[in-house]
Design a protein around this motif. Structure first.
Motif, short mmCIF file in Angstrom:
data_model
loop_
_atom_site.label_atom_id
_atom_site.label_comp_id
_atom_site.label_asym_id
_atom_site.label_seq_id
_atom_site.Cartn_x
_atom_site.Cartn_y
_atom_site.Cartn_z
N TYR A 215 0.78 -4.92 14.28
CA TYR A 215 -0.35 -4.01 14.17
C TYR A 215 -0.93 -4.12 12.77
O TYR A 215 -0.29 -4.64 11.87
CB TYR A 215 0.04 -2.57 14.52
CG TYR A 215 1.03 -1.92 13.59
CD1 TYR A 215 0.60 -1.02 12.60
CD2 TYR A 215 2.40 -2.16 13.69
CE1 TYR A 215 1.50 -0.41 11.74
CE2 TYR A 215 3.30 -1.55 12.84
CZ TYR A 215 2.85 -0.68 11.88
OH TYR A 215 3.74 -0.07 11.01
N SER A 216 -2.15 -3.67 12.63
CA SER A 216 -2.84 -3.72 11.35
C SER A 216 -3.36 -2.34 11.02
O SER A 216 -3.68 -1.56 11.90
CB SER A 216 -4.02 -4.69 11.40
OG SER A 216 -3.57 -5.99 11.65
N LYS A 217 -3.44 -2.08 9.73
CA LYS A 217 -4.06 -0.84 9.29
C LYS A 217 -4.86 -1.13 8.03
O LYS A 217 -4.62 -2.13 7.35
CB LYS A 217 -3.04 0.27 9.09
CG LYS A 217 -2.02 0.06 7.99
CD LYS A 217 -1.06 1.24 7.97
CE LYS A 217 -0.14 1.19 6.79
NZ LYS A 217 0.74 2.34 6.74
N TYR A 218 -5.79 -0.26 7.76
CA TYR A 218 -6.65 -0.43 6.61
C TYR A 218 -6.19 0.52 5.52
O TYR A 218 -6.04 1.72 5.76
CB TYR A 218 -8.11 -0.18 6.98
CG TYR A 218 -9.06 -0.54 5.88
CD1 TYR A 218 -9.40 -1.87 5.65
CD2 TYR A 218 -9.60 0.43 5.05
CE1 TYR A 218 -10.27 -2.22 4.63
CE2 TYR A 218 -10.47 0.09 4.03
CZ TYR A 218 -10.80 -1.23 3.82
OH TYR A 218 -11.65 -1.57 2.80
N ASP A 219 -5.93 0.00 4.34
CA ASP A 219 -5.54 0.83 3.19
C ASP A 219 -6.81 1.18 2.43
O ASP A 219 -7.39 0.32 1.76
CB ASP A 219 -4.55 0.06 2.30
CG ASP A 219 -4.05 0.89 1.13
OD1 ASP A 219 -4.65 1.94 0.81
OD2 ASP A 219 -3.05 0.47 0.51
N ASN A 220 -7.26 2.43 2.57
CA ASN A 220 -8.49 2.86 1.92
C ASN A 220 -8.41 2.79 0.40
O ASN A 220 -9.39 2.48 -0.25
CB ASN A 220 -8.85 4.29 2.35
CG ASN A 220 -9.29 4.35 3.79
OD1 ASN A 220 -9.96 3.44 4.28
ND2 ASN A 220 -8.89 5.39 4.49
N ASP A 221 -7.23 3.07 -0.15
CA ASP A 221 -7.08 3.05 -1.61
C ASP A 221 -7.24 1.64 -2.16
O ASP A 221 -7.83 1.44 -3.22
CB ASP A 221 -5.73 3.64 -2.02
CG ASP A 221 -5.63 5.12 -1.68
OD1 ASP A 221 -6.68 5.81 -1.69
OD2 ASP A 221 -4.51 5.58 -1.41
N ALA A 222 -6.69 0.66 -1.47
CA ALA A 222 -6.75 -0.73 -1.95
C ALA A 222 -7.92 -1.49 -1.33
O ALA A 222 -8.17 -2.64 -1.68
CB ALA A 222 -5.45 -1.45 -1.63
N HIS A 223 -8.61 -0.86 -0.39
CA HIS A 223 -9.74 -1.49 0.30
C HIS A 223 -9.35 -2.84 0.89
O HIS A 223 -10.03 -3.85 0.71
CB HIS A 223 -10.95 -1.64 -0.62
CG HIS A 223 -11.40 -0.35 -1.21
ND1 HIS A 223 -12.00 0.64 -0.48
CD2 HIS A 223 -11.31 0.14 -2.47
CE1 HIS A 223 -12.27 1.67 -1.25
NE2 HIS A 223 -11.86 1.39 -2.47
N THR A 224 -8.25 -2.84 1.60
CA THR A 224 -7.77 -4.08 2.20
C THR A 224 -7.03 -3.78 3.50
O THR A 224 -6.56 -2.68 3.73
CB THR A 224 -6.85 -4.85 1.22
OG1 THR A 224 -6.54 -6.12 1.77
CG2 THR A 224 -5.56 -4.10 0.95
N ARG A 225 -6.93 -4.80 4.32
CA ARG A 225 -6.19 -4.70 5.57
C ARG A 225 -4.74 -5.10 5.33
O ARG A 225 -4.46 -6.04 4.59
CB ARG A 225 -6.82 -5.63 6.60
CG ARG A 225 -6.27 -5.40 8.00
CD ARG A 225 -6.99 -6.26 8.96
NE ARG A 225 -6.13 -7.41 9.24
CZ ARG A 225 -6.36 -8.29 10.17
NH1 ARG A 225 -7.45 -8.21 10.89
NH2 ARG A 225 -5.54 -9.29 10.38
N ILE A 226 -3.86 -4.39 5.99
CA ILE A 226 -2.44 -4.69 5.91
C ILE A 226 -1.96 -5.02 7.31
O ILE A 226 -2.20 -4.26 8.25
CB ILE A 226 -1.65 -3.48 5.36
CG1 ILE A 226 -2.15 -3.12 3.95
CG2 ILE A 226 -0.16 -3.76 5.36
CD1 ILE A 226 -1.62 -1.80 3.44
N ASP A 227 -1.30 -6.16 7.46
CA ASP A 227 -0.75 -6.59 8.75
C ASP A 227 0.76 -6.39 8.73
O ASP A 227 1.43 -6.85 7.80
CB ASP A 227 -1.07 -8.06 9.01
CG ASP A 227 -2.56 -8.30 9.15
OD1 ASP A 227 -3.23 -7.50 9.81
OD2 ASP A 227 -3.05 -9.30 8.57
N ILE A 228 1.26 -5.68 9.73
CA ILE A 228 2.69 -5.40 9.83
C ILE A 228 3.22 -6.07 11.09
O ILE A 228 2.62 -5.94 12.17
CB ILE A 228 2.97 -3.88 9.88
CG1 ILE A 228 2.49 -3.23 8.57
CG2 ILE A 228 4.46 -3.61 10.06
CD1 ILE A 228 1.24 -2.46 8.70
N THR A 229 4.31 -6.80 10.95
CA THR A 229 4.96 -7.47 12.07
C THR A 229 6.43 -7.07 12.08
O THR A 229 7.11 -7.15 11.06
CB THR A 229 4.87 -9.00 11.94
OG1 THR A 229 3.50 -9.37 11.82
CG2 THR A 229 5.49 -9.70 13.14
#
Length: 172
Positions: A52-66
């Motif tokens: 799944y992926s989520k967007y980190d608003n503080d870092a303005h980037t997408r994070i992919d978790i596996t």
């Protein structure tokens, strides 16, 4: 830029049981996953290969978790990937007389070596070990508080504290 891998391993015995640890882990994971996905998942869906992926608003980037591996009562391993870094974490557990032995591994793929002389590298590793220890004891505290019916207080300046926590948790 020269980079090297940093792997840290920490073992602690928590005063909780295996069921409570994995119930907490699954509840926390599902809370994060269900916020990011269009469909609701359950504990049976937590298994190797789940992404799944989520967007980190503080870092303005997408994070992919596996989820790399999961077996309730034994281990959990996941990879967190962002533009800046890839971190692999794992928990291995074993029931012991004193409680639950948790082996927490954290592998950080990239780390800017030139920013870290030997003294600074030792300091950085000490900070990471401290954070890892805090993570395990926070899990224990949340589980014990939940069993006692204690609800963690919400501070009026919680958003500000969250921002400061993010600021101070950046790599050293």
């Amino acid at each position: 830029m020269l980079c090297y891998n940093v792997s840290m391993k920490l073992t602690r015995i928590l005063k909780i049981n295996e069921k409570d640890f994995y119930d907490f882990l699954e509840k926390d994971l599902l809370s994060n996953i269900n916020q990011c996905m269009s469909k609701e998942l359950s504990a049976k869906d937590i298994k190797k290969g789940l992404k799944y992926s989520k967007y980190d608003n503080d870092a303005h980037t997408r994070i992919d978790i596996t989820i790399l591996d999961y077996k309730r009562g034994e281990f959990y391993k996941s990879q967190i990937k962002s533009l800046l870094d890839t971190i692999t974490i794992s928990y291995e557990t074993e029931v012991v007389d004193e409680g639950l032995k948790v082996i927490f591994n954290q592998h950080i793929e990239s780390f800017e070596k030139e920013k870290h002389n030997k003294l600074m590298r030792m300091f950085s590793e000490a900070v990471y070990y401290g954070r890892m220890t805090d993570t395990l004891y926070d899990i224990q505290k949340k589980i014990l508080n939940s069993k006692e019916g204690i609800v963690e207080p919400v501070h009026p300046q919680q958003a500000e504290y969250k921002h400061l926590k993010k600021l101070f948790s950046k790599e050293i």
